[in-house]
Scaffold this motif. Structure first.
Motif, short mmCIF file in Angstrom:
data_model
loop_
_atom_site.label_atom_id
_atom_site.label_comp_id
_atom_site.label_asym_id
_atom_site.label_seq_id
_atom_site.Cartn_x
_atom_site.Cartn_y
_atom_site.Cartn_z
N ARG A 57 42.34 39.91 56.87
CA ARG A 57 41.59 40.75 57.58
C ARG A 57 40.12 41.03 57.82
NH1 ARG A 57 46.37 41.44 57.41
NH2 ARG A 57 48.30 42.78 59.17
N LEU A 58 39.55 39.99 56.76
CA LEU A 58 38.20 40.40 56.50
C LEU A 58 38.13 38.73 57.17
CD1 LEU A 58 38.15 41.35 53.42
CD2 LEU A 58 38.29 43.09 55.11
N GLN A 59 36.44 39.12 57.65
CA GLN A 59 35.67 37.97 58.38
C GLN A 59 34.68 37.49 57.06
OE1 GLN A 59 36.49 36.71 61.31
NE2 GLN A 59 37.79 38.64 60.93
N TYR A 109 31.45 39.80 53.63
CA TYR A 109 31.64 39.08 52.20
C TYR A 109 30.12 39.38 52.24
CZ TYR A 109 36.30 38.15 52.16
OH TYR A 109 38.23 38.03 51.65
N ASP A 110 29.33 39.21 52.84
CA ASP A 110 27.67 38.97 53.09
C ASP A 110 27.18 40.65 52.88
OD1 ASP A 110 28.26 36.39 52.83
OD2 ASP A 110 27.53 36.43 55.34
N ARG A 111 27.95 41.39 52.88
CA ARG A 111 27.26 42.88 52.90
C ARG A 111 28.23 43.32 51.70
NH1 ARG A 111 27.05 46.49 58.41
NH2 ARG A 111 26.34 45.13 59.67
N SER A 160 39.76 48.10 55.95
CA SER A 160 38.82 49.89 57.61
C SER A 160 37.73 50.68 56.27
CB SER A 160 40.18 50.38 58.01
OG SER A 160 40.94 49.61 58.59
N VAL A 161 38.70 49.95 55.08
CA VAL A 161 37.49 50.68 54.29
C VAL A 161 36.58 49.96 54.09
CG1 VAL A 161 37.59 51.99 51.96
CG2 VAL A 161 39.14 52.07 53.02
N ILE A 162 36.63 48.72 53.69
CA ILE A 162 35.93 47.89 53.28
C ILE A 162 34.53 47.75 54.60
CG2 ILE A 162 35.71 45.01 52.70
CD1 ILE A 162 38.46 45.43 51.51
N ARG A 163 35.59 47.82 55.48
CA ARG A 163 34.10 46.96 56.75
C ARG A 163 33.82 48.52 57.05
NH1 ARG A 163 37.03 43.61 60.51
NH2 ARG A 163 35.54 42.20 61.29
#
Ligand code: PEP
Length: 255
Positions: A30-32, A36-38, A249-252
């Motif tokens: 679910r992560l792009q 991880y850059d952010r 969703s929290v991470i993004r």
């Protein structure tokens, strides 16, 4: 200073090693790569799942970081039931949650014990996430500042180097697992107090490097409000991190 955001999923005593593998794989789908850059993303499964999750992270070259929920302060010896910092480091653990309110409440952890763990974890080359926060009674009694800053000072006692790699999670006890998150303005003010305390006790460079997280009923619906606060550098997420969709969703949080 531009501090990289940090999102830590605290799974607490949930997920056996097979479930943990699935959760990590689902989260990673679910992560792009750009996410991880952010944000630096850490999962902290129970001890029994660390090796399995480490293997998945390495085999699939995932950009997730591995964390642990506690650590003892001695590296080896007659301490039945304990897990040492060097054992964790060997498993690829890079973050360790210390002084969580559940450990303070249920297992009698004092600031002095937290401080011993912090020093041992740093010596083993890992980064502590030191939890601080007031109870409802303390908050209503007007002693939030005194309690929180006392825990910060206690956790960092006699540390003079490497402080920039420390993380502090402001977690009001009354907000943990209750569904009643702190108001972002209040959380931001306490995080600012912590930053000011770091500056006066350890200097501006340390204060600018330390990441200060908010924790307490964070979810996809309220994370934006916390991340908008200048002194909030991320979140320590319990319940919502058990659901890979919700945690993603929290991470993004910017979407
Ligand atoms: C936590 O476990 O540190 C926590 C903040 O839990 P929750 O997000 O469920 O409140």
């Amino acid at each position: 200073m531009d501090r990289k955001k940090l999102m830590v999923g605290n799974w607490k005593m949930n997920a056996n090693h097979l479930e943990a593998i699935q959760m990590v794989q689902k989260l990673s789908y679910r992560l792009q790569p750009d996410d991880y850059d952010r944000v630096e993303v850490v999962v902290t499964p129970p001890f029994t799942a660390l090796r399995s999750v480490q293997t998945v992270i390495e085999a699939d070259r995932l950009l997730l970081r591995l964390g642990a929920q506690n650590s003892f302060w001695e590296n080896e010896g007659a301490f039945t039931g304990e897990v040492s910092p060097t054992m964790l480091a060997k498993l690829g653990v890079s973050y360790v949650i210390l002084g969580h309110s559940e450990r303070r409440t249920h297992f009698g952890e004092t600031d002095e014990m937290v401080n011993r763990r912090v020093r041992a974890v740093m010596t083993a080359g890992m980064s502590p996430v030191i939890c601080v926060g007031e109870t409802l009674e303390q908050r209503e009694g007007g002693s939030t500042e005194q309690v929180v800053l006392g825990q910060v000072r206690g956790g960092l006692a006699s540390l003079s180097s490497g402080l920039g790699s420390i993380n502090i999670a402001y977690e009001p006890v009354w907000a943990i697992g209750t569904g009643h998150n702190a108001a972002p303005d209040d959380a931001g003010s306490v995080c600012e107090l912590i930053r000011n305390e770091l500056e006066s006790s350890h200097g501006v460079d340390v204060a600018e490097s330390v990441r200060i997280l908010y924790g307490g009923s964070v979810n996809a619906g309220n994370i934006k409000g916390f991340m908008a606060k200048r002194h909030v550098d991320g979140a320590l997420v319990g319940g919502a991190s058990l659901d890979p969709d919700g945690f993603a969703s929290v991470i993004r949080y910017w979407l």
